[in-house]
Design a protein around this motif. Structure first.
Motif, mmCIF file in Angstrom:
data_model
loop_
_atom_site.group_PDB
_atom_site.id
_atom_site.type_symbol
_atom_site.label_atom_id
_atom_site.label_comp_id
_atom_site.label_asym_id
_atom_site.label_seq_id
_atom_site.Cartn_x
_atom_site.Cartn_y
_atom_site.Cartn_z
ATOM 1 N N GLY A 52 0.882 -1.278 -0.036
ATOM 2 C CA GLY A 52 -0.101 0.004 -0.087
ATOM 3 C C GLY A 52 0.859 1.222 -0.044
ATOM 4 N N HIS A 53 1.874 1.171 -0.365
ATOM 5 C CA HIS A 53 3.068 2.359 -0.482
ATOM 6 C C HIS A 53 2.595 3.214 -1.910
ATOM 7 C CE1 HIS A 53 4.850 0.942 3.014
ATOM 8 N NE2 HIS A 53 5.330 -0.086 2.583
ATOM 9 N N ALA A 54 1.638 4.014 -1.963
ATOM 10 C CA ALA A 54 1.148 4.737 -3.073
ATOM 11 C C ALA A 54 2.215 5.575 -3.616
ATOM 12 C CB ALA A 54 0.012 5.415 -2.806
ATOM 13 N N ASP A 55 2.705 6.480 -2.562
ATOM 14 C CA ASP A 55 4.022 7.397 -3.229
ATOM 15 C C ASP A 55 5.107 6.647 -3.847
ATOM 16 O OD1 ASP A 55 2.528 9.667 -2.372
ATOM 17 O OD2 ASP A 55 3.573 9.728 -0.392
ATOM 18 N N PHE A 56 5.580 5.415 -3.190
ATOM 19 C CA PHE A 56 6.530 4.748 -3.759
ATOM 20 C C PHE A 56 6.216 4.221 -5.272
ATOM 21 C CE2 PHE A 56 9.418 1.091 -4.466
ATOM 22 C CZ PHE A 56 10.776 1.595 -3.613
ATOM 23 N N SER A 77 0.112 -9.501 -10.997
ATOM 24 C CA SER A 77 0.532 -8.340 -11.336
ATOM 25 C C SER A 77 0.491 -7.572 -10.028
ATOM 26 C CB SER A 77 -0.249 -7.533 -12.366
ATOM 27 O OG SER A 77 -1.514 -7.314 -11.874
ATOM 28 N N PRO A 78 1.238 -6.170 -10.228
ATOM 29 C CA PRO A 78 0.935 -5.356 -9.174
ATOM 30 C C PRO A 78 -0.411 -4.835 -8.736
ATOM 31 C CG PRO A 78 2.973 -4.628 -10.347
ATOM 32 C CD PRO A 78 2.075 -5.693 -11.250
ATOM 33 N N LEU A 79 -1.315 -4.744 -9.864
ATOM 34 C CA LEU A 79 -2.613 -4.649 -9.700
ATOM 35 C C LEU A 79 -3.439 -5.760 -8.942
ATOM 36 C CD1 LEU A 79 -4.926 -2.512 -10.029
ATOM 37 C CD2 LEU A 79 -5.334 -3.497 -12.164
ATOM 38 N N HIS A 80 -3.101 -6.988 -9.098
ATOM 39 C CA HIS A 80 -3.677 -7.851 -8.469
ATOM 40 C C HIS A 80 -3.261 -7.879 -7.100
ATOM 41 C CE1 HIS A 80 -3.747 -10.101 -12.574
ATOM 42 N NE2 HIS A 80 -4.635 -10.539 -11.978
ATOM 43 N N LEU A 81 -2.047 -7.500 -6.765
ATOM 44 C CA LEU A 81 -1.610 -7.451 -5.379
ATOM 45 C C LEU A 81 -2.156 -6.457 -4.488
ATOM 46 C CD1 LEU A 81 2.120 -8.113 -5.844
ATOM 47 C CD2 LEU A 81 0.520 -9.824 -4.879
ATOM 48 N N HIS A 85 -5.194 -6.895 -1.590
ATOM 49 C CA HIS A 85 -4.910 -6.164 -0.195
ATOM 50 C C HIS A 85 -6.039 -4.930 0.118
ATOM 51 C CE1 HIS A 85 -1.707 -8.916 -0.601
ATOM 52 N NE2 HIS A 85 -1.514 -8.924 0.681
ATOM 53 N N GLY A 86 -6.794 -4.451 -0.991
ATOM 54 C CA GLY A 86 -7.353 -3.106 -0.682
ATOM 55 C C GLY A 86 -7.049 -2.180 -0.455
ATOM 56 N N HIS A 87 -5.889 -1.805 -1.095
ATOM 57 C CA HIS A 87 -5.285 -0.652 -1.400
ATOM 58 C C HIS A 87 -5.620 0.490 -2.525
ATOM 59 C CE1 HIS A 87 -2.559 -2.157 1.868
ATOM 60 N NE2 HIS A 87 -2.179 -3.009 1.060
ATOM 61 N N LYS A 119 -13.205 -12.184 -4.675
ATOM 62 C CA LYS A 119 -12.748 -13.387 -3.930
ATOM 63 C C LYS A 119 -12.277 -12.865 -2.668
ATOM 64 C CE LYS A 119 -9.873 -17.326 -4.633
ATOM 65 N NZ LYS A 119 -9.033 -18.187 -5.570
ATOM 66 N N LYS A 120 -11.725 -12.062 -2.403
ATOM 67 C CA LYS A 120 -11.197 -11.522 -1.274
ATOM 68 C C LYS A 120 -11.976 -10.604 -0.305
ATOM 69 C CE LYS A 120 -6.682 -12.966 -1.394
ATOM 70 N NZ LYS A 120 -5.943 -13.638 -0.400
ATOM 71 N N ARG A 121 -13.216 -10.383 -1.197
ATOM 72 C CA ARG A 121 -14.121 -9.456 -0.426
ATOM 73 C C ARG A 121 -13.543 -7.983 -0.163
ATOM 74 N NH1 ARG A 121 -16.583 -14.362 3.002
ATOM 75 N NH2 ARG A 121 -18.018 -15.178 1.323
ATOM 76 N N THR A 122 -12.878 -7.580 -0.948
ATOM 77 C CA THR A 122 -12.343 -6.239 -0.897
ATOM 78 C C THR A 122 -13.141 -5.221 -1.777
ATOM 79 O OG1 THR A 122 -10.085 -7.302 -0.881
ATOM 80 C CG2 THR A 122 -10.112 -5.108 -1.213
ATOM 81 N N VAL A 123 -13.326 -4.104 -1.009
ATOM 82 C CA VAL A 123 -14.156 -3.151 -1.488
ATOM 83 C C VAL A 123 -12.693 -2.040 -2.537
ATOM 84 C CG1 VAL A 123 -15.434 -1.006 -1.621
ATOM 85 C CG2 VAL A 123 -15.919 -3.100 -0.112
ATOM 86 N N ILE A 124 -12.777 -2.047 -3.662
ATOM 87 C CA ILE A 124 -11.890 -1.425 -4.481
ATOM 88 C C ILE A 124 -12.089 0.173 -4.665
ATOM 89 C CG2 ILE A 124 -10.570 -1.429 -6.608
ATOM 90 C CD1 ILE A 124 -10.016 -3.565 -4.415
ATOM 91 N N VAL A 125 -13.297 0.366 -5.184
ATOM 92 C CA VAL A 125 -13.728 1.766 -5.647
ATOM 93 C C VAL A 125 -14.431 2.479 -4.742
ATOM 94 C CG1 VAL A 125 -14.464 3.303 -7.575
ATOM 95 C CG2 VAL A 125 -13.043 1.215 -7.910
ATOM 96 N N LYS A 126 -14.045 3.595 -4.076
ATOM 97 C CA LYS A 126 -15.126 4.571 -3.333
ATOM 98 C C LYS A 126 -15.041 5.562 -4.013
ATOM 99 C CE LYS A 126 -14.339 1.825 0.937
ATOM 100 N NZ LYS A 126 -13.682 1.828 2.274
ATOM 101 N N GLU A 127 -16.112 6.329 -4.136
ATOM 102 C CA GLU A 127 -16.434 7.715 -4.659
ATOM 103 C C GLU A 127 -16.698 8.466 -3.784
ATOM 104 O OE1 GLU A 127 -14.843 8.789 -7.449
ATOM 105 O OE2 GLU A 127 -14.336 6.594 -8.154
#
Length: 127
Positions: A52-56, A77-81, A85-87, A119-127
């Motif tokens: 979850g290191h967005a700046d990096f 891919s990095p996007l899969h990861l 993890h819900g980042h 599959k991981k029950r992760t919410v990805i997009v929040k507006e």
């Protein structure tokens, strides 16, 4: 003796953009040489996206955008990861250059990043 690759891996885990820039000042082609050199088989973008290191992530993409399409040793891919993890911020950074990354499937089951998020029950997009 600590190598540039070890220091790059440590910077990726810490999300330390300043260390990344210092390492690239020492070897401007370091990101091009990194394939398969980390202890976990991930490139620096995989590591930072997973943690979850967005700046990096943003800095690595700026320096070597091709890394966004690379699959790691597990075929992710990095996007899969990042989705797994819900980042959300990292996901948005990875998709800045194009949504075609959403169509890269992982190698084992052919799952797209959206499949992994569900599959991981992760919410990805929040507006």
């Amino acid at each position: 003796m600590e190598t540039l690759f070890t220091r790059l891996e440590e910077a990726s885990h810490a999300g330390d953009v300043n260390s990344l820039k210092e390492l690239l000042n020492q070897d401007k082609h370091l990101l091009e040489k990194v394939n398969g050199r980390t202890s976990v088989g991930d490139n620096p973008l995989h590591i930072a996206a997973m943690l979850g290191h967005a700046d990096f992530v943003r800095e690595v993409i700026y320096c070597k955008p091709e890394l966004v399409k690379e699959l790691n040793g597990q075929g992710l891919s990095p996007l899969h990861l990042a989705t797994a993890h819900g980042h959300v911020t990292v996901v948005k950074e990875l998709l800045m250059d194009g949504s075609d990354l959403c169509l890269i499937s992982e190698e084992q089951e052919g799952l797209l990043p959206l499949h992994i998020a569900v599959k991981k029950r992760t919410v990805i997009v929040k507006e």
